[in-house]
Scaffold this active site. Structure first.
Site, PDB file in Angstrom:
ATOM      1  N   ARG A   1      -1.795  -4.361   2.090  1.00 48.98           N
ATOM      2  CA  ARG A   1      -2.807  -4.282   3.144  1.00 48.98           C
ATOM      3  C   ARG A   1      -2.953  -2.869   3.720  1.00 48.98           C
ATOM      4  NH1 ARG A   1      -0.934  -9.868   4.055  1.00 48.98           N
ATOM      5  NH2 ARG A   1      -2.738 -11.232   3.847  1.00 48.98           N
TER       6      ARG A   1
ATOM      7  N   GLN B   1       9.648 -14.771   5.126  1.00 53.13           N
ATOM      8  CA  GLN B   1       9.284 -15.403   3.845  1.00 53.13           C
ATOM      9  C   GLN B   1      10.500 -15.504   2.921  1.00 53.13           C
ATOM     10  OE1 GLN B   1       5.626 -14.739   1.378  1.00 53.13           O
ATOM     11  NE2 GLN B   1       6.915 -13.252   0.347  1.00 53.13           N
TER      12      GLN B   1
ATOM     13  N   GLY C   1      -0.536  -9.502  -6.339  1.00 49.73           N
ATOM     14  CA  GLY C   1      -1.231  -8.357  -6.928  1.00 49.73           C
ATOM     15  C   GLY C   1      -1.431  -7.243  -5.920  1.00 49.73           C
TER      16      GLY C   1
ATOM     17  N   HIS D   1       6.507  -3.499  -4.832  1.00 49.89           N
ATOM     18  CA  HIS D   1       6.576  -4.565  -5.844  1.00 49.89           C
ATOM     19  C   HIS D   1       7.317  -4.068  -7.084  1.00 49.89           C
ATOM     20  CE1 HIS D   1       2.616  -5.760  -3.878  1.00 49.89           C
ATOM     21  NE2 HIS D   1       3.322  -6.873  -3.799  1.00 49.89           N
TER      22      HIS D   1
HETATM   23  O1  PAF Z   1       4.613 -12.149  -0.721  1.00 50.90           O
HETATM   24  C1  PAF Z   1       3.660 -12.529  -1.420  1.00 50.90           C
HETATM   25  O2  PAF Z   1       3.009 -11.728  -2.087  1.00 50.90           O
HETATM   26  C2  PAF Z   1       3.280 -14.001  -1.429  1.00 50.90           C
HETATM   27  O3  PAF Z   1       3.490 -14.586  -0.186  1.00 50.90           O
HETATM   28  C3  PAF Z   1       3.968 -14.805  -2.553  1.00 50.90           C
HETATM   29  C4  PAF Z   1       5.481 -14.854  -2.369  1.00 50.90           C
HETATM   30  C5  PAF Z   1       3.643 -14.188  -3.900  1.00 50.90           C
HETATM   31  C6  PAF Z   1       3.450 -16.243  -2.548  1.00 50.90           C
HETATM   32  O4  PAF Z   1       2.073 -16.292  -2.740  1.00 50.90           O
END
Ligand code: PAF
Length: 287
Positions: free
Chosen positions: A190, A156, A34, A40
């Site tokens: 952030r 990630q 969120g 996003h």
């Molecule tokens: O990148 C993010 O926002 C988080 O690390 C994710 C991939 C949604 C996992 O909680």
């Protein structure tokens, strides 16, 4: 276009996704915590282009935050997020509670070794175990054909890609470019923590990465350790910045490199006050 749907339970989510699947839809998935921004939304747009039914999850995952990190103060502007998803043509937003995702007797973890040893894995112990566990659960719940992740969280994205490969998950992991503000600062939920003073110096992070790329392109044949030292000096010169890490690693294996070869990932994490910002750049040394 049909109205956007929302689900807060796994049962509701499964029901809505299975209807879409029965109708022959290809399912695209954007996992998020969120506090959505254009970065996003660019993932949702990409999913929209290639899939028939787009699911966005909004879940601030307690398992990926350390005890002294910002889990409790992490922004949760749900109504704004829903509006952005509606505008982006998202079909379904999944916004479960912590209890729905992690009941009290939850005990399973998913962990990717090796790739998580350095960069954020080193400076945030346990972080990636939390990420892979929640993403594995989300993949099991949504059962997407493709999942869209941002290059800003380079480690990630690679870790999730490896998890999907190692566990034979039938999902394509699509890594999309980092979106930046006009002054170069990588978009991040952030960024909204930054004071105006911190915000004014934050673009120097990307600027420093670009200068490094330029220097490497000039072929001065410096050692990687010297380039790293130059970058360190530049980043340390940012007022009130504290360096969490600066790494120059192989862009696929994330192993620390001694010599310049192939694609390098230059990744940094910098603290400005209480806010930890990450950014990275890929430099192709053979180009
Ligand atoms: O990148 C993010 O926002 C988080 O690390 C994710 C991939 C949604 C996992 O909680």
């Amino acid at each position: 276009m049909a109205e956007m749907q929302t689900a807060t339970t796994i049962a509701q989510l499964r029901m809505l996704v299975s209807c879409a699947k029965k109708a022959g839809s290809k399912i695209g998935f954007v996992p998020t915590m969120g506090a959505l921004h254009e970065g996003h939304m660019s993932l949702a747009h990409e999913a929209r282009k290639h899939c028939d039914f787009v699911v966005v999850s909004i879940f601030v995952n307690p398992m990926q935050f350390g005890p002294d990190e910002d889990f409790h103060r992490y922004p949760r502007p749900l109504l704004d997020d829903l509006k952005l998803c509606t505008d982006a043509g998202v079909n379904l937003v999944f916004n479960p509670s912590v209890e729905e995702m992690f009941p009290a007797d939850f005990t399973t973890v998913v962990e990717v070794n090796g790739l998580t040893n350095n960069l954020c894995g080193k400076s945030r112990p346990g972080h990636f175990k939390g990420v892979t566990t929640v993403v594995m659960k989300l993949f099991g719940q949504v059962q997407p054909d493709a999942a869209y992740l941002g290059q800003k969280d380079a480690q990630q994205a690679l870790v999730i890609k490896r998890m999907a490969r190692d566990l034979d998950l039938p999902v394509d992991i699509v890594i999309c470019p980092t979106l930046r503000e006009a002054d170069g600062l990588a978009m991040s939920s952030r960024n909204r923590y930054l004071s105006s003073e911190q915000r004014s110096v934050a673009p120097l992070i990307f600027k420093s990465l670009c200068l490094l790329k330029e220097e490497m392109g000039l072929g001065k044949h410096k050692l990687i350790s010297q380039y790293r030292e130059d970058l360190l000096k530049r980043l340390e010169a940012i007022p009130k910045a504290l360096i969490d890490y600066i790494e120059i690693v192989d862009a696929d294996s994330l192993e620390v490199l001694q010599t310049m070869s192939g694609a390098l990932l230059v990744a940094v994490a910098i603290r400005l006050g209480n806010t930890r910002l990450i950014d990275n750049i890929i430099i192709n040394t053979s180009a």
